[in-house]
Scaffold this active site. Structure first.
Site, mmCIF file in Angstrom:
data_model
loop_
_atom_site.group_PDB
_atom_site.id
_atom_site.type_symbol
_atom_site.label_atom_id
_atom_site.label_comp_id
_atom_site.label_asym_id
_atom_site.label_seq_id
_atom_site.Cartn_x
_atom_site.Cartn_y
_atom_site.Cartn_z
ATOM 1 N N ILE A 178 71.773 67.143 -68.685
ATOM 2 C CA ILE A 178 71.130 65.894 -69.098
ATOM 3 C C ILE A 178 72.166 64.912 -69.640
ATOM 4 C CG2 ILE A 178 69.543 64.853 -70.781
ATOM 5 C CD1 ILE A 178 67.763 67.338 -70.436
ATOM 6 N N TYR B 294 80.811 84.179 -69.970
ATOM 7 C CA TYR B 294 80.129 83.583 -71.119
ATOM 8 C C TYR B 294 78.948 84.449 -71.545
ATOM 9 C CZ TYR B 294 77.173 80.339 -73.766
ATOM 10 O OH TYR B 294 76.381 79.757 -74.727
ATOM 11 N N ILE C 82 74.599 66.594 -58.346
ATOM 12 C CA ILE C 82 73.817 67.828 -58.403
ATOM 13 C C ILE C 82 74.477 68.863 -57.503
ATOM 14 C CG2 ILE C 82 71.609 68.910 -57.819
ATOM 15 C CD1 ILE C 82 70.213 66.308 -58.530
ATOM 16 N N ALA D 180 81.223 78.370 -80.409
ATOM 17 C CA ALA D 180 81.433 79.111 -79.165
ATOM 18 C C ALA D 180 82.123 78.217 -78.148
ATOM 19 C CB ALA D 180 80.105 79.598 -78.580
#
Length: 333
Positions: free
Chosen positions: A186, A141, A201, A76
């Site tokens: 991560i 998606y 972030i 994908a």
């Protein structure tokens, strides 16, 4: 001999599924274009074909050459956040490529089609997200993944093609591509640490997710064809332990033995809180709660592997179809 096709078998989850299938005695054929995975990830006992699920003639040739018992479809385009900006690429890769595989599976009497969908199909549903909820995907998606789910249901009802659908979320562990700047937070954090950069972030970091260690996901995907009750069903799969992105960043810094800072970026359009219920999976697959690896333990294992691999260069995606409202961080060298 049981022969299985694994698309995306050079990718992160795919290569782990391949390893489990080989341990189960399957002869495995891997189809992967290496756009997100690595040839080094592929088990040496598997037959490797370098190509894309978008190549309809290649897919037909593979099915004509090999008599597959099962198909495991993990290939994908998986950068969910970036999918808003590459609609055509997203649908060609995820939706049209899947349709070709489903066609050939029907034509060649494949016994079961195992598909990795995503928690992205839920969108902003009630938490925790359960399989009975009506999906409301909020990005191309998730839309493509849900469309494939519906197509598999239609293929079963019309032609009897059995399927098992998994909706994993935030999977991490060894063999993950930490050089992908658009997905897998991560891996992004660990690579930023290795490159002596601050952890980035989006927004305030209060978004919450449940992060799933690969060994709590891949074995069940591989074994799905041996669980009769799983056929023609959809399962959430992953961790129940919910954590904020801020708290995750602190743990990653600890396991990497770093003293990194955190850089907060402008918030992007994403679901703020996303985690799912796994009661159905645990019941049907007879999974005990205590079998799940703790987040800290899984991150420790991944950190050891990541340090052995070293820092990776991150490439900027240059084939954007839309450039409006895209994060400047994603385009920054």
């Amino acid at each position: 001999m049981i022969k299985s096709l694994v698309t995306g078998g050079a990718g992160f989850i795919g290569c782990h599924v391949v390893n489990h299938l080989i341990k189960m005695g399957h002869e495995v054929v891997v189809l992967d274009d290496l756009s997100g995975g690595s040839k080094n990830n592929i088990n040496s006992q598997a037959i490797f074909i370098n190509g894309s699920v978008e190549d309809e003639e290649l897919v037909k040739d593979i099915f004509n050459t090999h008599k597959f018992t099962y198909v495991y479809h993990l290939a994908a385009y998986a950068a969910e956040g970036l999918s808003h900006y590459v609609r055509m690429h997203n649908y060609r890769s995820n939706l049209m490529g899947s349709a070709s595989l489903i066609n050939e599976s029907i034509n060649h009497d494949v016994k079961c089609f195992v598909f990795t969908s995503s928690i992205a199909v839920y969108g902003t549903n009630t938490l925790p997200m359960t399989e009975s909820a009506v999906p409301q995907p909020g990005d191309p998606y998730g839309i493509s993944k849900y469309a494939i789910e519906l197509d598999l249901k239609a293929a079963y009802e019309m032609f009897g093609l059995n399927y098992v659908i998994f909706r994993p979320h935030n999977v991490y562990g060894e063999f993950q591509n930490i050089g992908d700047r658009y997905r897998n937070v991560i891996g992004i954090f660990m690579n930023q640490i290795l490159n002596d950069r601050p952890l980035t972030i989006f927004g305030d970091g209060k978004q919450s997710r449940a992060f799933s260690y690969i060994d709590d996901v891949a074995p069940h995907i591989a074994n799905a064809v041996n669980v009769p009750e799983a056929q023609n069903q959809i399962f959430n799969i992953g961790s129940d332990k919910v954590i904020s992105i801020n708290a995750l960043a602190e743990i990653v810094i600890e396991v990497m033995g770093a003293e990194s800072s955190i850089e907060y970026l402008e918030a992007r359009n994403e679901v703020v809180h996303a985690y799912s219920d796994h009661t159905k999976l645990k019941h049907v697959f007879q999974i005990k709660d205590e079998s799940e690896a703790s987040l800290r333990k899984g991150l420790d294992r991944m950190a050891v592997w990541v340090k052995e691999q070293g820092a990776k260069e991150t490439k900027i995606y240059t084939d954007l179809e839309i450039s409006k409202k895209i994060s400047s961080h994603w385009m920054r060298h």
